[in-house]
Design an enzyme around this catalytic site. Structure first.
Site, PDB file in Angstrom:
ATOM      1  N   HIS A 219     -11.727  20.974  65.144  1.00  0.00           N
ATOM      2  CA  HIS A 219     -13.159  21.126  65.343  1.00  0.00           C
ATOM      3  C   HIS A 219     -13.871  21.828  64.191  1.00  0.00           C
ATOM      4  O   HIS A 219     -15.079  21.798  64.099  1.00  0.00           O
ATOM      5  CB  HIS A 219     -13.453  21.898  66.630  1.00  0.00           C
ATOM      6  CG  HIS A 219     -13.250  23.373  66.475  1.00  0.00           C
ATOM      7  ND1 HIS A 219     -12.019  23.953  66.612  1.00  0.00           N
ATOM      8  CD2 HIS A 219     -14.110  24.356  66.130  1.00  0.00           C
ATOM      9  CE1 HIS A 219     -12.125  25.245  66.379  1.00  0.00           C
ATOM     10  NE2 HIS A 219     -13.381  25.531  66.085  1.00  0.00           N
TER      11      HIS A 219
HETATM   12  C1  UD1 Z   1     -18.346  26.728  66.583  1.00  0.00           C
HETATM   13  C2  UD1 Z   1     -18.054  27.946  65.714  1.00  0.00           C
HETATM   14  C3  UD1 Z   1     -16.560  28.156  65.551  1.00  0.00           C
HETATM   15  C4  UD1 Z   1     -15.869  28.154  66.913  1.00  0.00           C
HETATM   16  C5  UD1 Z   1     -16.218  26.865  67.632  1.00  0.00           C
HETATM   17  C6  UD1 Z   1     -15.565  26.771  68.977  1.00  0.00           C
HETATM   18  C7  UD1 Z   1     -19.762  28.516  64.067  1.00  0.00           C
HETATM   19  C8  UD1 Z   1     -20.101  28.518  62.613  1.00  0.00           C
HETATM   20  N1  UD1 Z   1     -18.644  27.847  64.390  1.00  0.00           N
HETATM   21  O1  UD1 Z   1     -18.043  25.567  65.843  1.00  0.00           O
HETATM   22  O2  UD1 Z   1     -16.334  29.415  64.923  1.00  0.00           O
HETATM   23  O3  UD1 Z   1     -14.456  28.275  66.735  1.00  0.00           O
HETATM   24  O4  UD1 Z   1     -17.639  26.775  67.791  1.00  0.00           O
HETATM   25  O5  UD1 Z   1     -15.606  25.477  69.509  1.00  0.00           O
HETATM   26  O6  UD1 Z   1     -20.461  29.095  64.855  1.00  0.00           O
HETATM   27  N2  UD1 Z   1     -21.664  19.436  69.107  1.00  0.00           N
HETATM   28  C9  UD1 Z   1     -21.885  18.585  70.178  1.00  0.00           C
HETATM   29  N3  UD1 Z   1     -21.911  19.109  71.428  1.00  0.00           N
HETATM   30  C10 UD1 Z   1     -21.777  20.444  71.667  1.00  0.00           C
HETATM   31  C11 UD1 Z   1     -21.568  21.304  70.565  1.00  0.00           C
HETATM   32  C12 UD1 Z   1     -21.489  20.786  69.316  1.00  0.00           C
HETATM   33  O7  UD1 Z   1     -22.039  17.383  70.025  1.00  0.00           O
HETATM   34  O8  UD1 Z   1     -21.819  20.872  72.828  1.00  0.00           O
HETATM   35  C13 UD1 Z   1     -21.567  18.873  67.748  1.00  0.00           C
HETATM   36  C14 UD1 Z   1     -22.869  18.792  67.033  1.00  0.00           C
HETATM   37  O9  UD1 Z   1     -22.883  17.583  66.367  1.00  0.00           O
HETATM   38  C15 UD1 Z   1     -22.844  19.929  66.049  1.00  0.00           C
HETATM   39  C16 UD1 Z   1     -21.385  20.060  65.757  1.00  0.00           C
HETATM   40  O10 UD1 Z   1     -20.730  19.688  66.975  1.00  0.00           O
HETATM   41  O11 UD1 Z   1     -23.612  19.708  64.925  1.00  0.00           O
HETATM   42  C17 UD1 Z   1     -20.960  21.445  65.376  1.00  0.00           C
HETATM   43  O12 UD1 Z   1     -21.403  22.361  66.356  1.00  0.00           O
HETATM   44  P1  UD1 Z   1     -21.563  23.928  66.030  1.00  0.00           P
HETATM   45  O13 UD1 Z   1     -22.553  24.488  66.944  1.00  0.00           O
HETATM   46  O14 UD1 Z   1     -21.694  24.133  64.561  1.00  0.00           O
HETATM   47  O15 UD1 Z   1     -20.210  24.547  66.489  1.00  0.00           O
HETATM   48  P2  UD1 Z   1     -18.676  24.173  66.306  1.00  0.00           P
HETATM   49  O16 UD1 Z   1     -18.336  23.298  65.206  1.00  0.00           O
HETATM   50  O17 UD1 Z   1     -18.183  23.800  67.636  1.00  0.00           O
END
Ligand code: UD1
Length: 371
Positions: A219
């Site tokens: 992830h």
């Molecule tokens: C975040 C944390 C990471 C943690 C992880 C746990 C940061 C910088 N990173 O990363 O430290 O280990 O969470 O899972 O805060 N998205 C969805 N649905 C959701 C959430 C995310 O589709 O419910 C997708 C979106 O396209 C988004 C991407 O995932 O742009 C990344 O989401 P982000 O909020 O940056 O968090 P994680 O990558 O999950």
């Protein structure tokens, strides 16, 4: 009647709901009325599988404040959180803000609080990968340096803080003006996993669990956000899948990146929706091996005695490597013997130490780190 001591927990991403659960359990063991505890959910994770299912699985009450921030670039996501968290803190006026781990929600919560002179308690302090290309590493360092209480999962984490001038020479557990208290509490995720393993044992194995299988998760931005690296990790996974079935509960970002860059996973890799906490623990307990870039899963594998291969160049959880239960994928296979002892992150009572330290200190020295 005196006002109860008021904690406000800031959470937003799935591992934080698990850590919050452990701390809430410990709070429930304190006399009622003495501590008020409120939860702010930033909305960083918003899909049902990444958020609500954790609240349901763990019996956590709905958050008191939900900001619905959602996905955005780092600056925008963190900035929006900062603005909105500040509004909540001004309205709620907590005595301490508790932040967890290393996400953008952790940073925004800590920064909003310290700017209002509200002391910050950081649960899972002192971890370092020394890789500043990771957004999580930036978040960790900044939050440690603005916190009043630093709760470390291990002595090595406390040593990292001491090397940065945090807490060295100060009596553990007593913040003084301008100096944080460093407490080696153990890891609150260890508290949660024993509870979860008992509940998970009653569940049916999730789809994809065959007689012999591995579990895969990817992830992180450093893996999923870099197509060349993602292709390399996929090639490694496909080699492993020559030998066994692999169940892959895929984070939405990773699934999108694999599609966008046409990176193919082998036929024996079964892609499924992200799992809730209890289903994940259930899947893990029957697995032959775990392949992951997650921090939480490296430790859960260690506690549940499942060999782990970490799909990264380094790890913050060095004790799992030293124990022989974890290996970086470039170093695989490892010839280290696997230790019997899996107590490197405490005895499962970390959250009690966190709560006791906060409650005791609140009675005697309610001061902010920055003064
Ligand atoms: C975040 C944390 C990471 C943690 C992880 C746990 C940061 C910088 N990173 O990363 O430290 O280990 O969470 O899972 O805060 N998205 C969805 N649905 C959701 C959430 C995310 O589709 O419910 C997708 C979106 O396209 C988004 C991407 O995932 O742009 C990344 O989401 P982000 O909020 O940056 O968090 P994680 O990558 O999950």
């Amino acid at each position: 009647m005196s006002r109860p001591f008021h904690l406000l927990h800031v959470v937003g991403a799935r591992p934080q709901f698990i850590k919050l659960f452990a701390v809430q359990q410990a709070l429930a063991r304190h006399p009622p009325g003495a501590i008020a505890s409120r939860v702010l959910h930033t909305g960083q994770h918003y899909d049902h599988e990444l958020s609500r299912v954790f609240f349901e699985d763990l019996g956590l009450p709905a958050p008191d404040d939900h900001l619905d921030i959602g996905s955005a670039s780092h600056g925008r996501q963190t900035g929006m959180m900062l603005e909105r968290i500040e509004q909540v803190l001004l309205a709620r006026r907590p005595d301490v803000v508790v932040v967890y781990g290393d996400t953008n929600s952790t940073l925004a919560g800590g920064l909003a609080a310290v700017k209002l002179h509200i002391p910050v308690a950081h649960v899972e302090a002192g971890l370092r990968s020394r890789n500043t290309a990771m957004p999580e590493e930036i978040n960790r360092v900044l939050v440690d340096h603005l916190s009043t209480w630093l709760f470390c999962p291990s002595p090595a984490a406390a040593a990292n803080l001491a090397a940065e001038g945090l807490g060295s020479g100060r009596p553990a557990g007593s913040p003084e003006r301008g100096h944080p208290a460093v407490v080696v509490s153990g890891d609150v995720m260890c508290d949660a996993v024993s509870h979860a393993a008992a509940l998970a044992a009653e569940r049916r194995a999730p789809a994809g669990a065959t007689d012999r299988y591995g579990v895969l998760t990817i992830h992180r931005a450093e893996t999923a956000g870099d197509p060349a690296r993602l292709a390399e990790v996929a090639a490694f996974v496909n080699r492993m899948a020559g030998d066994l079935d692999i169940v892959f509960p895929a984070h939405p970002r990773t699934r999108a990146a694999l599609d966008a860059h046409r990176i193919r996973l082998g036929d024996r890799v079964r892609v499924v929706a992200p799992l809730g906490y209890l289903d994940m623990i259930r899947l893990l307990t029957g697995a032959t091996v775990v392949l992951t870039d997650s921090g939480g899963l490296q430790k859960e594998a260690y506690w549940l005695r499942v060999p782990c291969i970490t799909l990264r160049e380094e790890t913050e959880w060095l004790e799992t490597i030293e124990s022989g239960w974890n290996v970086l994928y470039r170093d695989h296979p490892s010839d280290r013997p696997r230790s019997e002892d899996n107590g490197a992150y405490g005895d499962g009572r970390a959250a009690d130490r966190v709560v006791s330290a906060l409650v005791e200190q609140a009675a005697t020295a309610p001061v902010g780190a920055g003064g």
